[in-house]
Design a protein around this motif. Structure first.
Motif, mmCIF file in Angstrom:
data_model
loop_
_atom_site.group_PDB
_atom_site.id
_atom_site.type_symbol
_atom_site.label_atom_id
_atom_site.label_comp_id
_atom_site.label_asym_id
_atom_site.label_seq_id
_atom_site.Cartn_x
_atom_site.Cartn_y
_atom_site.Cartn_z
ATOM 1 N N TRP A 1 -10.168 -12.169 -2.515
ATOM 2 C CA TRP A 1 -9.432 -12.433 -1.549
ATOM 3 C C TRP A 1 -8.209 -11.802 -1.015
ATOM 4 C CZ3 TRP A 1 -10.023 -17.200 1.123
ATOM 5 C CH2 TRP A 1 -9.532 -17.646 2.404
ATOM 6 N N SER B 1 -1.073 -3.855 8.050
ATOM 7 C CA SER B 1 -1.700 -4.441 8.101
ATOM 8 C C SER B 1 -3.166 -2.877 6.965
ATOM 9 C CB SER B 1 -2.454 -5.121 9.150
ATOM 10 O OG SER B 1 -4.172 -4.913 9.603
ATOM 11 N N ALA B 2 -3.097 -3.733 6.468
ATOM 12 C CA ALA B 2 -4.424 -2.431 5.376
ATOM 13 C C ALA B 2 -3.774 -0.394 5.365
ATOM 14 C CB ALA B 2 -5.830 -2.188 6.500
ATOM 15 N N VAL C 1 -1.302 -12.274 -12.162
ATOM 16 C CA VAL C 1 -1.386 -11.588 -13.074
ATOM 17 C C VAL C 1 0.098 -10.800 -13.297
ATOM 18 C CG1 VAL C 1 -2.436 -9.490 -12.269
ATOM 19 C CG2 VAL C 1 -4.198 -11.323 -12.020
ATOM 20 N N SER D 1 -8.437 -9.322 8.272
ATOM 21 C CA SER D 1 -8.508 -9.590 9.838
ATOM 22 C C SER D 1 -10.139 -8.915 9.832
ATOM 23 C CB SER D 1 -7.491 -9.160 9.794
ATOM 24 O OG SER D 1 -6.173 -9.932 9.641
ATOM 25 N N THR E 1 -2.490 -3.281 -10.479
ATOM 26 C CA THR E 1 -2.824 -4.735 -10.585
ATOM 27 C C THR E 1 -3.959 -5.636 -10.482
ATOM 28 O OG1 THR E 1 -0.647 -4.174 -9.957
ATOM 29 C CG2 THR E 1 -1.844 -6.131 -9.600
ATOM 30 N N ASN F 1 -10.066 -5.070 10.433
ATOM 31 C CA ASN F 1 -9.989 -4.337 9.174
ATOM 32 C C ASN F 1 -11.688 -4.967 8.429
ATOM 33 O OD1 ASN F 1 -7.791 -3.042 9.357
ATOM 34 N ND2 ASN F 1 -6.586 -5.327 8.617
ATOM 35 N N ALA G 1 -2.299 -12.265 -7.708
ATOM 36 C CA ALA G 1 -1.984 -11.404 -7.476
ATOM 37 C C ALA G 1 0.040 -11.781 -7.681
ATOM 38 C CB ALA G 1 -2.024 -10.380 -7.030
ATOM 39 N N SER H 1 -8.139 -6.082 2.529
ATOM 40 C CA SER H 1 -7.161 -5.256 3.306
ATOM 41 C C SER H 1 -5.869 -5.066 2.491
ATOM 42 C CB SER H 1 -6.790 -5.885 4.617
ATOM 43 O OG SER H 1 -7.401 -6.982 5.064
ATOM 44 N N HIS I 1 -9.752 -14.005 6.753
ATOM 45 C CA HIS I 1 -8.339 -15.183 5.906
ATOM 46 C C HIS I 1 -7.646 -15.231 6.824
ATOM 47 C CE1 HIS I 1 -6.679 -10.859 4.792
ATOM 48 N NE2 HIS I 1 -6.155 -11.229 6.209
ATOM 49 N N SER J 1 -3.374 -3.721 0.166
ATOM 50 C CA SER J 1 -3.134 -2.360 -0.976
ATOM 51 C C SER J 1 -3.599 -3.329 -2.744
ATOM 52 C CB SER J 1 -1.510 -1.817 -1.026
ATOM 53 O OG SER J 1 -1.654 -1.014 -1.831
ATOM 54 N N VAL J 2 -3.910 -4.316 -3.244
ATOM 55 C CA VAL J 2 -3.952 -4.222 -3.995
ATOM 56 C C VAL J 2 -5.689 -4.483 -3.471
ATOM 57 C CG1 VAL J 2 -4.029 -5.740 -6.052
ATOM 58 C CG2 VAL J 2 -2.079 -5.135 -5.288
HETATM 59 N N1 LIG Z 1 1.362 -9.155 -10.027
HETATM 60 C C1 LIG Z 1 1.787 -7.946 -9.759
HETATM 61 O O1 LIG Z 1 1.776 -7.403 -10.865
HETATM 62 C C2 LIG Z 1 1.346 -7.743 -8.340
HETATM 63 C C3 LIG Z 1 1.842 -6.232 -7.973
HETATM 64 C C4 LIG Z 1 1.544 -5.730 -6.686
HETATM 65 C C5 LIG Z 1 1.519 -6.529 -5.477
HETATM 66 N N2 LIG Z 1 1.608 -8.156 -6.430
HETATM 67 C C6 LIG Z 1 1.918 -8.910 -5.074
HETATM 68 O O2 LIG Z 1 -0.328 -9.336 -4.238
HETATM 69 C C7 LIG Z 1 0.157 -9.312 -2.798
HETATM 70 C C8 LIG Z 1 -0.521 -7.823 -2.139
HETATM 71 O O3 LIG Z 1 0.666 -6.846 -2.694
HETATM 72 P P1 LIG Z 1 -0.194 -5.378 -1.443
HETATM 73 O O4 LIG Z 1 1.266 -4.972 -2.258
HETATM 74 O O5 LIG Z 1 -1.177 -5.122 -2.144
HETATM 75 O O6 LIG Z 1 0.499 -6.050 -0.292
HETATM 76 P P2 LIG Z 1 0.185 -5.468 1.514
HETATM 77 O O7 LIG Z 1 -0.973 -4.373 1.285
HETATM 78 O O8 LIG Z 1 1.554 -5.005 1.778
HETATM 79 O O9 LIG Z 1 -0.281 -6.161 2.130
HETATM 80 C C9 LIG Z 1 -0.566 -6.521 3.415
HETATM 81 C C10 LIG Z 1 -1.742 -7.492 4.061
HETATM 82 O O10 LIG Z 1 -1.703 -8.553 3.661
HETATM 83 C C11 LIG Z 1 -2.913 -9.123 5.015
HETATM 84 N N3 LIG Z 1 -2.812 -10.428 5.019
HETATM 85 C C12 LIG Z 1 -2.486 -11.295 5.941
HETATM 86 N N4 LIG Z 1 -3.103 -12.103 5.789
HETATM 87 C C13 LIG Z 1 -3.556 -12.237 4.660
HETATM 88 C C14 LIG Z 1 -4.333 -13.647 4.752
HETATM 89 N N5 LIG Z 1 -4.085 -15.038 4.907
HETATM 90 N N6 LIG Z 1 -4.738 -13.468 2.889
HETATM 91 C C15 LIG Z 1 -4.925 -12.121 2.403
HETATM 92 N N7 LIG Z 1 -4.293 -11.288 2.442
HETATM 93 C C16 LIG Z 1 -4.008 -11.655 3.965
HETATM 94 C C17 LIG Z 1 -2.800 -8.478 5.285
HETATM 95 O O11 LIG Z 1 -4.282 -7.814 5.864
HETATM 96 P P3 LIG Z 1 -5.266 -8.040 7.565
HETATM 97 O O12 LIG Z 1 -3.904 -6.631 8.105
HETATM 98 O O13 LIG Z 1 -6.296 -7.726 7.231
HETATM 99 O O14 LIG Z 1 -5.123 -9.528 7.790
HETATM 100 C C18 LIG Z 1 -2.000 -6.561 4.686
HETATM 101 O O15 LIG Z 1 -2.792 -5.385 5.235
HETATM 102 C C19 LIG Z 1 2.086 -9.428 -2.362
HETATM 103 O O16 LIG Z 1 2.476 -10.548 -2.096
HETATM 104 C C20 LIG Z 1 2.758 -8.538 -3.866
HETATM 105 O O17 LIG Z 1 3.986 -9.034 -3.757
HETATM 106 C C21 LIG Z 1 2.113 -8.385 -7.719
#
Ligand SMILES: NC(=O)c1ccc[n+]([C@@H]2O[C@H](COP(=O)([O-])OP(=O)(O)OC[C@H]3O[C@@H](n4cnc5c(N)ncnc54)[C@H](OP(=O)(O)O)[C@@H]3O)[C@@H](O)[C@H]2O)c1
Length: 350
Positions: free
Chosen positions: A169, A342-343, A286, A195, A139, A198, A269, A172, A213, A174-175
């Protein structure tokens, strides 16, 4: 005799808890391999499908085997497979829901995978560490490098300074952990968010500046810090809605690119905010569905990742948290993921 196989099945949407039972062992077709899974990770989408799959993935036929992210050992090669051998330790992305084919789901012992969607991992990287990568890496890479999204230069081992800043943006998430590292390896200066606890981690991945953020003034601070710089665009990750601090990641990125010099484009995302793009700003959701066939996937799995992992130039982040061992633990891992991380990336070893 093929080995016996077991899987964590989603049997019906009425009973969304996974059920561990036998599954067929499937022989690999042309350009496919079979991997004995040793670690799998949980993405938000995996944990959401049992509850929202009928709406979000209406084409999925149950019973089904979910899961995208796997690391393990190759046990069988199909015809036409090159540069891989039985016994190789690999990490890769499973394509079960893309192909509507449970045989390709990660949450089973023996998984059929496409040869071009895996890469070898060095002996010193444990399976549970590598398993955090696949879907989020894809992603991140699609959003940054596909021409229809940010279209950045590809990563390199001797990156040329591009003289431009990329706003990521959610560094922290996973993406985000993948996106920050890739953009830095491509020679861009990276501004990101997390945060405060992190900040150091996101800086270690290569971000030049990291903003909170959760702060209501984050957008203003970022716009001010970008004065005099040229942006190559923004990538909005995390915070799909604006209920936490008044703006979603997407809305924040639209505002940042609107008010900064450079490319007025935001990759997103998450669904939704792209439709809110003001005049003069372009935004797109994306999707990584072309990764299995496009130049970006070829570059990541075929060229960049194997060497970058070997030379420790690309880190398997966010950090893996192993919830337990065995397919029975995947349901528990879903519950942990749904409470929020969180991260961290939630992993189960097999
Ligand atoms: N389009 C696609 O194909 C695709 C693929 C994968 C994921 N996604 C989407 O992308 C997003 C991220 O996925 P992920 O797996 O990377 O999530 P994740 O790691 O589970 O997300 C958790 C993180 O969200 C952060 N977060 C909290 N408040 C936030 C804010 N205001 N702005 C930005 N980040 C914040 C936290 O960071 P802190 O603890 O540092 O606050 C935490 O580390 C999700 O919505 C997911 O559905 C889309």
């Amino acid at each position: 005799m093929p080995p016996t196989n077991k899987a964590a099945w989603l049997l019906t949407y009425e009973n969304p808890s996974l059920v561990v039972k036998e599954a067929p062992y499937t022989f690999p077709s042309t350009n496919q391999i079979v991997v004995r899974a040793h670690a799998v990770s949980i993405n938000p989408v995996d944990a959401a499908i049992p509850f929202r799959g009928a709406v979000v993935f209406p084409w999925l036929k149950l019973p089904f085997i979910l899961g995208s992210d796997i690391s393990g050992e190759i046990v069988e090669l199909g015809p036409g497979v090159e540069n891989l051998k039985v016994g190789d330790r690999v990490v890769g992305q499973c394509l079960a829901w893309q192909h509507n084919n449970p045989v390709e789901g990660a949450y089973q012992e023996y998984v059929v995978m496409q040869q071009n969607m895996v890469c070898k991992i060095p002996d010193e990287i444990p399976y549970e560490e590598a398993a955090v990568l696949p879907l989020c890496l894809a992603t991140a890479a699609c959003g940054l490098f596909e021409k229809r999204f940010l279209g950045l230069e590809f990563p390199s081992f001797e990156p040329r300074e591009q003289g431009k800043t990329v706003m990521i943006w959610g560094g922290s998430t996973s993406v985000g952990c993948n996106a920050v590292q890739l953009a830095v390896a491509a020679g861009y200066e990276v501004f990101s968010t997390a945060s405060p606890k992190n900040f150091e981690m996101v800086k270690k991945l290569g971000a030049k500046m990291v903003f909170d953020h959760n702060s209501a003034t984050a957008v203003e601070e970022i716009v001010a810090a970008l004065k005099g710089k040229t942006i190559a665009g923004a990538y909005a990750i995390g915070a799909p809605t604006s209920d936490r601090n008044g703006f979603s990641a997407g809305e924040a990125c639209l505002e940042i690119v609107k008010r900064s010099e450079g490319r007025k484009f935001a990759a997103m995302a998450m669904h939704g905010p792209a439709e809110l793009a003001p005049e003069g700003v372009e935004a797109k959701f994306v999707t990584g569905e072309q990764f299995k066939t496009n130049e970006v996937g070829k570059m990541i799995y075929g060229e960049y990742l194997p060497r970058a992992l070997k030379e420790r130039k690309f880190l398997c982040m966010p950090e893996a948290v192993v919830v337990g061992n065995g397919l029975e633990k995947i349901q528990e891992a879903f519950e942990v993921q749904k409470k929020g991380v969180s991260a961290k990336k939630i992993v189960v070893t097999l």
